[in-house]
Write an enzyme that holds these catalytic residues in place. Structure first.
Site, PDB file in Angstrom:
ATOM      1  N   ASP A 151       7.750   3.087 -24.348  1.00 44.67           N
ATOM      2  CA  ASP A 151       8.531   1.292 -25.501  1.00 44.67           C
ATOM      3  C   ASP A 151       9.983   1.404 -25.386  1.00 44.67           C
ATOM      4  O   ASP A 151      10.514   0.500 -24.761  1.00 44.67           O
ATOM      5  CB  ASP A 151       8.423   1.369 -26.933  1.00 44.67           C
ATOM      6  CG  ASP A 151       6.689   1.286 -26.802  1.00 44.67           C
ATOM      7  OD1 ASP A 151       5.732   0.979 -26.584  1.00 44.67           O
ATOM      8  OD2 ASP A 151       6.528   2.445 -28.083  1.00 44.67           O
ATOM      9  N   HIS A 179       3.121   2.027 -31.888  1.00 42.03           N
ATOM     10  CA  HIS A 179       2.814   1.401 -31.172  1.00 42.03           C
ATOM     11  C   HIS A 179       2.322   0.891 -30.465  1.00 42.03           C
ATOM     12  O   HIS A 179       0.748   0.919 -30.209  1.00 42.03           O
ATOM     13  CB  HIS A 179       2.629   3.246 -29.486  1.00 42.03           C
ATOM     14  CG  HIS A 179       2.584   2.705 -28.451  1.00 42.03           C
ATOM     15  ND1 HIS A 179       3.300   2.716 -27.563  1.00 42.03           N
ATOM     16  CD2 HIS A 179       1.382   2.827 -27.883  1.00 42.03           C
ATOM     17  CE1 HIS A 179       2.951   2.641 -26.326  1.00 42.03           C
ATOM     18  NE2 HIS A 179       1.828   2.935 -26.272  1.00 42.03           N
TER      19      HIS A 179
HETATM   20  N1  LIG Z   1       1.312   6.372 -26.065  1.00 43.36           N
HETATM   21  C1  LIG Z   1       1.980   5.817 -25.635  1.00 43.36           C
HETATM   22  O1  LIG Z   1       2.881   5.500 -24.498  1.00 43.36           O
HETATM   23  C2  LIG Z   1       0.533   6.033 -23.955  1.00 43.36           C
HETATM   24  C3  LIG Z   1       0.845   5.132 -22.578  1.00 43.36           C
HETATM   25  C4  LIG Z   1      -0.566   5.093 -21.788  1.00 43.36           C
HETATM   26  C5  LIG Z   1      -1.451   5.352 -22.335  1.00 43.36           C
HETATM   27  N2  LIG Z   1      -1.860   6.039 -23.402  1.00 43.36           N
HETATM   28  C6  LIG Z   1      -2.883   6.845 -24.283  1.00 43.36           C
HETATM   29  O2  LIG Z   1      -3.417   8.136 -23.236  1.00 43.36           O
HETATM   30  C7  LIG Z   1      -4.644   8.101 -22.770  1.00 43.36           C
HETATM   31  C8  LIG Z   1      -5.425   8.536 -21.871  1.00 43.36           C
HETATM   32  O3  LIG Z   1      -4.843   8.045 -21.061  1.00 43.36           O
HETATM   33  P1  LIG Z   1      -5.497   7.916 -19.222  1.00 43.36           P
HETATM   34  O4  LIG Z   1      -5.050   6.840 -18.717  1.00 43.36           O
HETATM   35  O5  LIG Z   1      -4.702   9.544 -18.727  1.00 43.36           O
HETATM   36  O6  LIG Z   1      -6.860   8.273 -19.489  1.00 43.36           O
HETATM   37  P2  LIG Z   1      -7.608   9.010 -18.415  1.00 43.36           P
HETATM   38  O7  LIG Z   1      -9.402   8.222 -18.826  1.00 43.36           O
HETATM   39  O8  LIG Z   1      -7.595   9.181 -17.179  1.00 43.36           O
HETATM   40  O9  LIG Z   1      -7.838  10.520 -18.956  1.00 43.36           O
HETATM   41  C9  LIG Z   1      -8.415  10.993 -19.214  1.00 43.36           C
HETATM   42  C10 LIG Z   1      -8.541  12.187 -19.684  1.00 43.36           C
HETATM   43  O10 LIG Z   1      -8.603  13.025 -21.045  1.00 43.36           O
HETATM   44  C11 LIG Z   1     -10.263  13.404 -21.367  1.00 43.36           C
HETATM   45  N3  LIG Z   1     -10.529  14.105 -22.325  1.00 43.36           N
HETATM   46  C12 LIG Z   1     -11.796  13.079 -23.096  1.00 43.36           C
HETATM   47  N4  LIG Z   1     -12.328  13.794 -24.299  1.00 43.36           N
HETATM   48  C13 LIG Z   1     -11.533  15.062 -23.768  1.00 43.36           C
HETATM   49  C14 LIG Z   1     -12.177  16.168 -24.429  1.00 43.36           C
HETATM   50  N5  LIG Z   1     -12.430  16.121 -25.963  1.00 43.36           N
HETATM   51  N6  LIG Z   1     -10.746  16.807 -24.043  1.00 43.36           N
HETATM   52  C15 LIG Z   1      -9.972  17.055 -23.801  1.00 43.36           C
HETATM   53  N7  LIG Z   1      -9.743  16.017 -22.402  1.00 43.36           N
HETATM   54  C16 LIG Z   1     -10.725  14.950 -23.341  1.00 43.36           C
HETATM   55  C17 LIG Z   1     -10.888  13.237 -19.773  1.00 43.36           C
HETATM   56  O11 LIG Z   1     -11.937  13.984 -19.506  1.00 43.36           O
HETATM   57  C18 LIG Z   1      -9.853  12.640 -19.002  1.00 43.36           C
HETATM   58  O12 LIG Z   1      -9.797  13.102 -17.784  1.00 43.36           O
HETATM   59  C19 LIG Z   1      -5.508   7.053 -23.893  1.00 43.36           C
HETATM   60  O13 LIG Z   1      -6.474   6.566 -25.028  1.00 43.36           O
HETATM   61  C20 LIG Z   1      -4.557   6.344 -23.746  1.00 43.36           C
HETATM   62  O14 LIG Z   1      -4.502   4.630 -24.263  1.00 43.36           O
HETATM   63  C21 LIG Z   1      -0.753   6.130 -24.384  1.00 43.36           C
HETATM   64  O1  LIG Z   2      -1.435  -0.080 -23.044  1.00 40.52           O
HETATM   65  C1  LIG Z   2      -1.943   0.628 -22.915  1.00 40.52           C
HETATM   66  O2  LIG Z   2      -3.025   0.877 -23.610  1.00 40.52           O
HETATM   67  C2  LIG Z   2      -1.189   2.043 -22.807  1.00 40.52           C
HETATM   68  C3  LIG Z   2      -0.576   1.721 -23.712  1.00 40.52           C
HETATM   69  O3  LIG Z   2       0.098   1.912 -25.246  1.00 40.52           O
HETATM   70  C4  LIG Z   2       1.065   1.429 -23.680  1.00 40.52           C
HETATM   71  O4  LIG Z   2       1.834   1.110 -23.848  1.00 40.52           O
HETATM   72  O5  LIG Z   2       1.112   0.941 -22.062  1.00 40.52           O
END
Ligand SMILES: NC(=O)c1ccc[n+]([C@@H]2O[C@H](COP(=O)([O-])OP(=O)(O)OC[C@H]3O[C@@H](n4cnc5c(N)ncnc54)[C@H](O)[C@@H]3O)[C@@H](O)[C@H]2O)c1
Ligand SMILES: O=C(O)C[C@H](O)C(=O)O
Length: 330
Positions: A151, A179
Site C-alpha cells: 500500500d 489492508h
Molecule cells: N499483503 C499483501 O499486500 C498481499 C499482496 C498480494 C497478495 N497477497 C496474498 O498472498 C497470498 C499468496 O498469493 P500468491 O499470488 O502468491 O498465490 P499463489 O497461489 O500463486 O501461491 C500461494 C502458494 O502457497 C502455497 N501453499 C498453499 N498452502 C500451503 C501450506 N499449507 N503450506 C505452504 N504453502 C502453501 C501454494 O502451494 C502456492 O505455491 C494470497 O493470499 C494473496 O491474497 C497479499
Molecule cells: O488484492 C489482492 O487480493 C492482493 C493484495 O492484497 C493486493 O493488495 O494487491
C-alpha cells in the site's frame, strides 16, 4: 548469521520473493517451504552465485520442521489469491487454516523468529497468528508484522503521476489502518517532502491506493492477484527488518501490529478502538520498538477515512481471533 524462510515459496509471490532474498547479501541461509514444487524452485535458485545457502522442503519427512529450525525471519505468502469479483475476506475460509497451521509450526520450531504475514486477508490472518502464538505461550507482539508495504509502494508510485517526481521512492507517504479497501488509509497530507495535490485529484488518488489490488486482480483476469509488486514490497519490508536486526538505526515503516504489545501502541488502540492497526513503526533489534502515533496530524478528510477504516477492521479482527478459539468443524 541470518536465516530467512519463505512459507509458500513456490507460489506467485513466493518465487520472486525467494529470488530477491537469495540475491540479498544480508541473508546467510534461505530455506523454502511449500506443499508443491519446492524442490524445483530450490534447485533453480541454488545456481545463483550469492552468499545465501539454500534449502527447500515439502511437508513430507518433517519438512516444515527442517525449514523452520533456526529461522530468524519467516515470511508467509502461502494461501490462495483473489479472482475478479472476490473480496480479500472471501479468502478467509481457506487461508485462515493455512496461516494457523504454519504459525503453529513457527511456535514449535522457531518461536523467536520475526513473522511477516502476507497471506490475505491480512486484517484477520495477523490476529490468527497472534492467537496461535498466545495459545502456545510464545507470543511476542514485537515480532509479528502484517505486511502492508504494498500500500505504501502504491501510494508512492501513484502520487508520482501528479507530482512528476522522477524517483517515486523519494516521497515518503504514511499509509495506516488495515489492508483491504476502505481500511487502507493513505495520508497524503503527511507526505515528506510535501506534495501539492489538486483538490479534484485527491479523492481518485486515495481510492486508487485503497483499491490498487483490484486493479491487478482485474487485469490478470482470473490468474491471481499482485505477485511481482508484492514480492518487491515484501522484500523491501523483510530487508528493513534484517537491517534493524543487525542494529541499523532510524528505520521506520508502516506495518500492521498488535498495538497493546508495542510501546506507544496503547494510546493508538484507545483512540481507534482496535487492537490491530498499521502505523509507522520504529524497527530495532527486538522488532517493533515503537508505534508512532500520528493520528493527531490527520486532516479532516483523513479523519473521516479513519472512521470508515476502523469500522471495517473491527469485524475482520474479531473474525480472526474467533477462528482460533472456535474453529469451524472440519
Ligand atoms: N499483503 C499483501 O499486500 C498481499 C499482496 C498480494 C497478495 N497477497 C496474498 O498472498 C497470498 C499468496 O498469493 P500468491 O499470488 O502468491 O498465490 P499463489 O497461489 O500463486 O501461491 C500461494 C502458494 O502457497 C502455497 N501453499 C498453499 N498452502 C500451503 C501450506 N499449507 N503450506 C505452504 N504453502 C502453501 C501454494 O502451494 C502456492 O505455491 C494470497 O493470499 C494473496 O491474497 C497479499
Ligand atoms: O488484492 C489482492 O487480493 C492482493 C493484495 O492484497 C493486493 O493488495 O494487491
Amino acid at each position: 548469521m541470518v536465516k530467512a524462510v519463505v512459507l509458500g515459496a513456490a507460489g506467485g509471490i513466493g518465487q520472486p520473493l525467494s529470488l530477491l532474498l537469495k540475491a540479498c547479501p544480508l541473508v546467510d541461509e534461505l530455506s523454502l517451504f511449500d506443499v508443491v514444487n519446492t524442490p524445483g524452485v530450490t534447485a533453480d535458485l541454488s545456481h545463483i552465485s550469492s552468499i545465501a545457502k539454500i534449502t527447500g522442503y515439502l511437508p513430507a519427512d518433517d519438512g516444515m520442521k527442517k525449514t523452520l529450525t533456526g529461522a530468524d525471519v519467516v515470511v508467509i505468502p502461502a494461501g490462495i489469491p483473489r479472482k475478479p469479483g472476490m473480496t480479500r475476506d472471501d479468502l478467509f475460509k481457506i487461508n485462515a487454516g493455512i496461516v494457523r497451521d504454519l504459525v503453529q509450526g513457527i511456535a514449535e520450531n522457531c518461536p523467536k523468529a520475526f513473522i511477516l504475514v502476507i497471506s490475505n486477508p491480512v486484517n484477520s490472518t495477523v490476529p490468527i497468528a497472534a492467537e496461535v502464538m498466545k495459545k502456545a505461550g510464545k507470543f511476542d507482539p514485537k515480532r509479528l508484522f502484517g505486511v502492508t508495504t504494498l500500500d505504501v509502494v502504491r501510494a508512492e508510485t501513484f502520487v508520482q503521476d501528479i507530482t512528476g517526481e522522477k524517483d517515486p521512492s523519494k516521497t515518503v507517504i504514511p499509509v495506516i489502518g488495515g489492508h483491504s479497501g476502505e481500511t487502507i488509509v493513505p495520508l497524503f497530507s503527511l507526505a515528506k517532502p510535501k506534495v501539492n495535490i489538486p483538490a479534484d485529484k485527491l479523492a481518485p488518488l486515495i481510492k486508487r491506493v485503497q483499491f490498487g489490488g483490484d486493479e491487478v486482480v482485474e487485469a490478470k483476469g482470473g490468474a491471481g492477484s499482485a505477485t511481482l509488486s508484492m514480492a518487491y514490497a515484501g522484500f523491501r519490508f523483510a530487508e528493513k527488518i534484517m537491517k534493524a536486526m543487525k542494529g541499523e538505526k532510524g528505520i521506520v515503516e508502516p506495518t500492521y501490529v498488535y498495538l497493546p504489545g508495542v510501546t506507544g501502541g496503547d494510546a493508538i488502540a484507545k483512540e481507534t478502538g482496535v487492537d490491530y492497526f498499521s502505523v509507522p513503526v520504529e524497527l530495532g533489534p527486538s522488532g517493533a520498538e515503537k508505534a508512532n502515533n500520528i493520528l493527531s496530524e490527520l486532516d479532516d478528510n483523513e479523519k473521516k477515512l479513519l472512521e470508515a477504516c476502523t469500522k471495517g477492521l473491527k469485524d475482520n479482527i474479531e473474525k480472526g481471533v474467533d477462528f482460533v478459539h472456535n474453529p469451524p468443524p472440519k
